[in-house]
Design an enzyme around this catalytic site. Sequence first.
Site, PDB file in Angstrom:
ATOM      1  N   TRP A  42       1.088  -0.952   0.189  1.00  0.00           N
ATOM      2  CA  TRP A  42       0.478   0.049  -0.167  1.00  0.00           C
ATOM      3  C   TRP A  42       1.327   1.127   0.193  1.00  0.00           C
ATOM      4  O   TRP A  42       0.208   2.239  -0.622  1.00  0.00           O
ATOM      5  CB  TRP A  42      -0.904   0.166   1.474  1.00  0.00           C
ATOM      6  CG  TRP A  42      -1.737   0.905   1.216  1.00  0.00           C
ATOM      7  CD1 TRP A  42      -3.395   1.547   1.049  1.00  0.00           C
ATOM      8  CD2 TRP A  42      -1.645   2.187   2.044  1.00  0.00           C
ATOM      9  NE1 TRP A  42      -3.425   2.713   0.609  1.00  0.00           N
ATOM     10  CE2 TRP A  42      -2.722   3.249   1.435  1.00  0.00           C
ATOM     11  CE3 TRP A  42      -0.322   3.071   2.369  1.00  0.00           C
ATOM     12  CZ2 TRP A  42      -3.176   4.191   2.138  1.00  0.00           C
ATOM     13  CZ3 TRP A  42      -0.875   4.391   3.272  1.00  0.00           C
ATOM     14  CH2 TRP A  42      -1.606   5.242   2.984  1.00  0.00           C
ATOM     15  N   HIS A  43       2.356   0.908   0.954  1.00  0.00           N
ATOM     16  CA  HIS A  43       2.932   1.937   0.495  1.00  0.00           C
ATOM     17  C   HIS A  43       3.627   2.945  -0.566  1.00  0.00           C
ATOM     18  O   HIS A  43       4.110   3.583  -0.533  1.00  0.00           O
ATOM     19  CB  HIS A  43       3.658   2.505   2.166  1.00  0.00           C
ATOM     20  CG  HIS A  43       2.728   2.581   3.637  1.00  0.00           C
ATOM     21  ND1 HIS A  43       2.629   1.564   4.361  1.00  0.00           N
ATOM     22  CD2 HIS A  43       3.367   3.560   3.935  1.00  0.00           C
ATOM     23  CE1 HIS A  43       2.227   2.447   5.187  1.00  0.00           C
ATOM     24  NE2 HIS A  43       2.592   3.229   4.886  1.00  0.00           N
TER      25      HIS A  43
END
Length: 364
Positions: free
Chosen positions: A322-323
């Site tokens: 996600w990052h």
Amino acid sequence: MVFSSAIFLFVFLPIVCGLYFVIKNLQIRNGLLIVASLIFYGFGEPIYVFLMIGSIIMNYLLGLFISFLEHRQYINGKRITLVLAVILNIGMLCVFKYTGFILENINYIGGVNLKIPHIVLPIGISFFTFQALSYVIDVYRDDTLVQKNLFNLMLYISFFPQLIAGPIIRYNEIAKQINNRTTNVDKVTEGIGRFIRGLSKKLIIANGTGIIADKVFALDIGQYGFIVGWLGAIAYTLQIYYDFSGYSDMAIGMAKIFGFEFNENFRHPYEATGIKDFWRRWHISLSSWFKDYVYIPLGGNRKGYKRQCLNLFVVWLLCGLWHGASWNFVLWGAFYGIVLWIEKTFLSKILAKIPKVFAHLYTM
């Protein structure tokens, strides 16, 4: 448009606030905030405004359909619709954020030379996608939360204070505030104070330490020793916290000016006495999102020790991805999954018994 830019501070925000307080009708105020949010987003990504609007309309219709199926007790259809919602939302995120990463790995592993398209990543897509998913999942769990007014849902997802850098606001936390909130002098004063504190964190501390960190990291590794290396590490430690915490403070402060109450996103994480404790304090909205919408649905800690460890590891791999779309972030997520597994297995018992200063040093 970023919160610390001159055009935001001296043009956009004063105009929006001025119009907001001149208008007395809450529905018209909500309409103003929607228009302002679309302008705010379109300032940097004009074409992708339509992508966000399309995402909002899609999730609005999915929420209505899930509620319709619930009323007719079509449980299987309701589940299928939820799965479809997850596929569509995550699929959109993957197309824009992970296409290049996936094709690069296919080329490397398969020894092929697939063309990698240049896809510009829409600003804030990870945040508004997770908020949209939050809405659909909340409606699936409790269909009384379904939003029949498209513009109310649009305000929730596109609201400019949290659109670019969070915090991630879950629908069930804010649903009642959309049409039932008050604004008074005390709230506005508190909101302005919180915004100024966040802006100060960003401009004075984050930007200042960021200059130091950038200069150190730009050096060749042979150009610095022990002291310079630690200077860079400490500067970056301060930069990343005060940058992200500052943005969260500004978002929470602006929301309060307009009558909204957002949950805290940081709670003194550098005081943590363990990695589990750290992630309960750092970017709280993301940690709790993954816990409530991924970890618990996977089984959480209800299916035995081995399954719990697997769930923990899966969640942190996803959190890493996600990052960012790179193996660095995958390894970052795997690292935290392993450390949290070690803490759960035996280390947390040791940390609870030793002086807090040593547990704190271990965490840092």
